[in-house]
Design a protein around this motif. Structure first.
Motif, PDB file in Angstrom:
ATOM      1  N   ARG A   5     -13.487  -4.315  20.127  1.00 30.33           N
ATOM      2  CA  ARG A   5     -14.036  -5.640  19.700  1.00 30.33           C
ATOM      3  C   ARG A   5     -14.576  -5.234  18.290  1.00 30.33           C
ATOM      4  O   ARG A   5     -14.660  -6.445  17.340  1.00 30.33           O
ATOM      5  N   SER A   6     -15.758  -4.652  18.254  1.00 27.96           N
ATOM      6  CA  SER A   6     -16.416  -4.206  17.124  1.00 27.96           C
ATOM      7  C   SER A   6     -15.485  -3.904  15.797  1.00 27.96           C
ATOM      8  O   SER A   6     -15.773  -4.377  14.803  1.00 27.96           O
ATOM      9  N   VAL A   7     -14.423  -3.080  16.130  1.00 24.20           N
ATOM     10  CA  VAL A   7     -13.758  -2.518  15.046  1.00 24.20           C
ATOM     11  C   VAL A   7     -13.093  -3.955  14.866  1.00 24.20           C
ATOM     12  O   VAL A   7     -12.705  -4.031  13.330  1.00 24.20           O
TER      13      VAL A   7
ATOM     14  N   PRO B 162     -21.171   5.604  16.159  1.00 17.61           N
ATOM     15  CA  PRO B 162     -21.657   6.552  15.166  1.00 17.61           C
ATOM     16  C   PRO B 162     -20.385   7.237  14.413  1.00 17.61           C
ATOM     17  O   PRO B 162     -19.401   7.497  14.989  1.00 17.61           O
ATOM     18  N   GLY B 163     -20.234   7.410  13.172  1.00 15.30           N
ATOM     19  CA  GLY B 163     -19.629   7.747  12.309  1.00 15.30           C
ATOM     20  C   GLY B 163     -18.447   6.975  11.771  1.00 15.30           C
ATOM     21  O   GLY B 163     -17.847   7.392  10.902  1.00 15.30           O
ATOM     22  N   LEU B 164     -18.454   5.700  12.221  1.00 12.59           N
ATOM     23  CA  LEU B 164     -17.651   4.715  11.695  1.00 12.59           C
ATOM     24  C   LEU B 164     -18.181   3.807  10.710  1.00 12.59           C
ATOM     25  O   LEU B 164     -17.442   2.901  10.420  1.00 12.59           O
ATOM     26  N   GLY B 165     -19.553   3.951  10.557  1.00 13.36           N
ATOM     27  CA  GLY B 165     -20.188   2.847   9.594  1.00 13.36           C
ATOM     28  C   GLY B 165     -19.836   3.215   8.074  1.00 13.36           C
ATOM     29  O   GLY B 165     -19.217   4.268   7.854  1.00 13.36           O
ATOM     30  N   PHE B 166     -20.384   2.217   7.296  1.00 15.44           N
ATOM     31  CA  PHE B 166     -20.011   2.385   6.042  1.00 15.44           C
ATOM     32  C   PHE B 166     -21.594   2.372   5.186  1.00 15.44           C
ATOM     33  O   PHE B 166     -22.295   1.941   5.611  1.00 15.44           O
TER      34      PHE B 166
ATOM     35  N   GLU C 282     -13.704  -8.978   9.165  1.00 13.33           N
ATOM     36  CA  GLU C 282     -14.926  -9.270   8.069  1.00 13.33           C
ATOM     37  C   GLU C 282     -14.540  -9.048   6.770  1.00 13.33           C
ATOM     38  O   GLU C 282     -14.787  -9.156   5.878  1.00 13.33           O
ATOM     39  N   LEU C 283     -13.933  -7.768   6.844  1.00 13.29           N
ATOM     40  CA  LEU C 283     -13.463  -6.897   5.460  1.00 13.29           C
ATOM     41  C   LEU C 283     -12.318  -7.745   4.956  1.00 13.29           C
ATOM     42  O   LEU C 283     -12.391  -7.955   3.699  1.00 13.29           O
TER      43      LEU C 283
ATOM     44  N   LYS D 296     -20.852  -7.772  -1.405  1.00 12.23           N
ATOM     45  CA  LYS D 296     -20.032  -8.608  -0.536  1.00 12.23           C
ATOM     46  C   LYS D 296     -19.661  -7.759   0.603  1.00 12.23           C
ATOM     47  O   LYS D 296     -19.684  -8.332   1.825  1.00 12.23           O
ATOM     48  N   MET D 297     -18.944  -6.488   0.289  1.00  9.46           N
ATOM     49  CA  MET D 297     -18.750  -5.726   1.578  1.00  9.46           C
ATOM     50  C   MET D 297     -20.066  -5.538   2.367  1.00  9.46           C
ATOM     51  O   MET D 297     -19.941  -5.132   3.730  1.00  9.46           O
ATOM     52  N   ALA D 298     -21.153  -4.961   1.889  1.00  6.79           N
ATOM     53  CA  ALA D 298     -22.248  -4.793   2.562  1.00  6.79           C
ATOM     54  C   ALA D 298     -22.739  -5.902   3.447  1.00  6.79           C
ATOM     55  O   ALA D 298     -23.007  -5.817   4.597  1.00  6.79           O
ATOM     56  N   ASN D 299     -22.824  -7.224   3.018  1.00  9.20           N
ATOM     57  CA  ASN D 299     -23.038  -8.264   3.307  1.00  9.20           C
ATOM     58  C   ASN D 299     -22.116  -8.534   4.574  1.00  9.20           C
ATOM     59  O   ASN D 299     -22.411  -9.198   5.784  1.00  9.20           O
ATOM     60  N   SER D 300     -20.752  -8.417   4.399  1.00  9.91           N
ATOM     61  CA  SER D 300     -19.670  -8.629   5.405  1.00  9.91           C
ATOM     62  C   SER D 300     -19.927  -7.660   6.670  1.00  9.91           C
ATOM     63  O   SER D 300     -19.432  -8.150   7.709  1.00  9.91           O
ATOM     64  N   MET D 301     -20.409  -6.610   6.542  1.00  8.79           N
ATOM     65  CA  MET D 301     -20.685  -5.779   7.653  1.00  8.79           C
ATOM     66  C   MET D 301     -21.962  -5.949   8.236  1.00  8.79           C
ATOM     67  O   MET D 301     -22.277  -5.214   9.434  1.00  8.79           O
ATOM     68  N   LYS D 302     -22.835  -6.699   7.679  1.00 10.04           N
ATOM     69  CA  LYS D 302     -24.384  -6.877   8.742  1.00 10.04           C
ATOM     70  C   LYS D 302     -23.818  -7.537   9.785  1.00 10.04           C
ATOM     71  O   LYS D 302     -23.060  -8.413  10.300  1.00 10.04           O
ATOM     72  N   GLY D 303     -24.351  -7.099  11.055  1.00  7.48           N
ATOM     73  CA  GLY D 303     -24.318  -7.435  12.160  1.00  7.48           C
ATOM     74  C   GLY D 303     -23.080  -6.882  13.080  1.00  7.48           C
ATOM     75  O   GLY D 303     -23.078  -7.183  14.230  1.00  7.48           O
ATOM     76  N   VAL D 304     -22.385  -6.124  12.410  1.00  8.63           N
ATOM     77  CA  VAL D 304     -21.197  -5.497  13.005  1.00  8.63           C
ATOM     78  C   VAL D 304     -21.523  -4.036  13.647  1.00  8.63           C
ATOM     79  O   VAL D 304     -22.034  -3.193  12.831  1.00  8.63           O
ATOM     80  N   SER D 305     -21.552  -3.974  14.882  1.00  5.31           N
ATOM     81  CA  SER D 305     -22.120  -2.337  15.452  1.00  5.31           C
ATOM     82  C   SER D 305     -20.892  -1.766  15.627  1.00  5.31           C
ATOM     83  O   SER D 305     -20.148  -1.938  16.470  1.00  5.31           O
ATOM     84  N   LEU D 306     -20.829  -0.651  14.747  1.00  6.19           N
ATOM     85  CA  LEU D 306     -19.691   0.333  14.974  1.00  6.19           C
ATOM     86  C   LEU D 306     -20.101   1.662  15.744  1.00  6.19           C
ATOM     87  O   LEU D 306     -21.154   1.754  15.545  1.00  6.19           O
TER      88      LEU D 306
END
Length: 106
Positions: free
Chosen positions: A10-12, A102-106, A18-19, A90-100
């Motif tokens: 679901r997170s992915v 470990p190792g899959l974050g941006f 969002e991306l 924009k990409m950083a803001n779109s990923m706020k609140g999305v928990s991925l």
């Protein structure tokens, strides 16, 4: 303890949505780069597609085409830098609140 695979999926999926939304918004947003005190302007979309080059008459000197070429390149480089900064934000803001996981974050 095993990670919850369903929650991870679901997170992915949310991150992907969002991306895609951010990419669509970037394609519609524009920035303007300039050179020579605004004598040359370049308009660029957030997806790096240039939409316009505007050159004021006083920037054109047929005896010094090299100067005009330099102004155009400077305006394009300025617009490209601004588009890149806009995209990163924009990409950083779109990923706020999305928990991925470990190792899959941006």
């Amino acid at each position: 303890m095993q990670p919850d695979i369903n929650q991870m999926m679901r997170s992915v999926k949310k991150a992907q949505e969002e991306l895609l939304k951010a990419q669509d918004e970037l394609a519609k947003a524009t920035v303007e780069g300039s050179a020579g005190g605004g004598a040359v302007k370049a308009v660029c979309a957030g997806n790096f597609q240039f939409q316009a080059i505007k050159i004021q008459a006083e920037a054109v000197d047929v005896n010094d085409m090299g100067m005009l070429e330099d102004l155009i390149l400077t305006a394009i480089n300025d617009a490209t830098k601004k588009a890149q900064e806009m995209g990163e934000k924009k990409m950083a803001n779109s990923m706020k609140g999305v928990s991925l996981p470990p190792g899959l974050g941006f």
